[in-house]
Write an enzyme that holds these catalytic residues in place. Sequence first.
Site, PDB file in Angstrom:
ATOM      1  N   GLU A   1      -4.456 -32.330 -34.304  1.00  0.00           N
ATOM      2  CA  GLU A   1      -4.350 -31.862 -32.593  1.00  0.00           C
ATOM      3  C   GLU A   1      -5.111 -30.781 -32.476  1.00  0.00           C
ATOM      4  O   GLU A   1      -5.881 -30.906 -31.325  1.00  0.00           O
ATOM      5  CB  GLU A   1      -2.962 -31.932 -32.504  1.00  0.00           C
ATOM      6  CG  GLU A   1      -1.952 -32.683 -32.766  1.00  0.00           C
ATOM      7  CD  GLU A   1      -2.286 -34.302 -32.127  1.00  0.00           C
ATOM      8  OE1 GLU A   1      -3.056 -34.352 -31.262  1.00  0.00           O
ATOM      9  OE2 GLU A   1      -2.017 -35.444 -32.875  1.00  0.00           O
TER      10      GLU A   1
ATOM     11  N   HIS B   1      -8.654 -32.205 -31.838  1.00  0.00           N
ATOM     12  CA  HIS B   1      -8.753 -32.698 -30.569  1.00  0.00           C
ATOM     13  C   HIS B   1      -9.124 -31.711 -29.398  1.00  0.00           C
ATOM     14  O   HIS B   1     -10.036 -31.684 -28.730  1.00  0.00           O
ATOM     15  CB  HIS B   1      -7.406 -33.429 -30.014  1.00  0.00           C
ATOM     16  CG  HIS B   1      -7.293 -34.638 -30.640  1.00  0.00           C
ATOM     17  ND1 HIS B   1      -8.137 -35.977 -30.238  1.00  0.00           N
ATOM     18  CD2 HIS B   1      -6.388 -35.372 -31.307  1.00  0.00           C
ATOM     19  CE1 HIS B   1      -7.779 -36.882 -30.799  1.00  0.00           C
ATOM     20  NE2 HIS B   1      -6.523 -36.687 -31.584  1.00  0.00           N
TER      21      HIS B   1
END
Length: 170
Positions: free
Chosen positions: A137, A140
């Site tokens: 994450e 990202h």
Amino acid sequence: MALLPILEFPDPRLRTKAAPVDAEQVTTPQFQQLLDDMLQTMYEAPGIGLAATQVDVHKRFMVIDVSEERNDPQVFINPEITARSGSRVYQEGCLSIPGIFADVSRADTITVRFLDRDGQQRQLDAEGLLATCVQHEIDHLDGKLFIDYLSPLKREMVRKKLAKARKHVA
């Protein structure tokens, strides 16, 4: 709560580097609602993690729940990995790259510093799946996708497979 649209590869917005969240913003009703909407979106997808970038909000925060029961939601605002050790390969997938899975090597244990949902500074030592998910994450938030760890040939195969799948849906 509302389901948020999830951006899909090769959308160029997935490559945006997210800006830090202003600490004063964290406890506002609007931000808290966005966190709830992201959790609902992640659970419905279904996934175990969702970065704000994936829902076209280019701020540094993410939600994660790796529990079997899906009852342990975690919020990481302005996360920063401060230590890494070991190495482990997990087969990763991504809500922004549906139907694609690949082995990715990442640190097995990490220490991450972040603000929690209440704006409190926290530090977490994570290992295994949670450590992998946090790293995925954070990538990202930095505009990086798990397929960036693959060879150019495999990345191109993924792009073609997704394009073909979209063509069949249309």
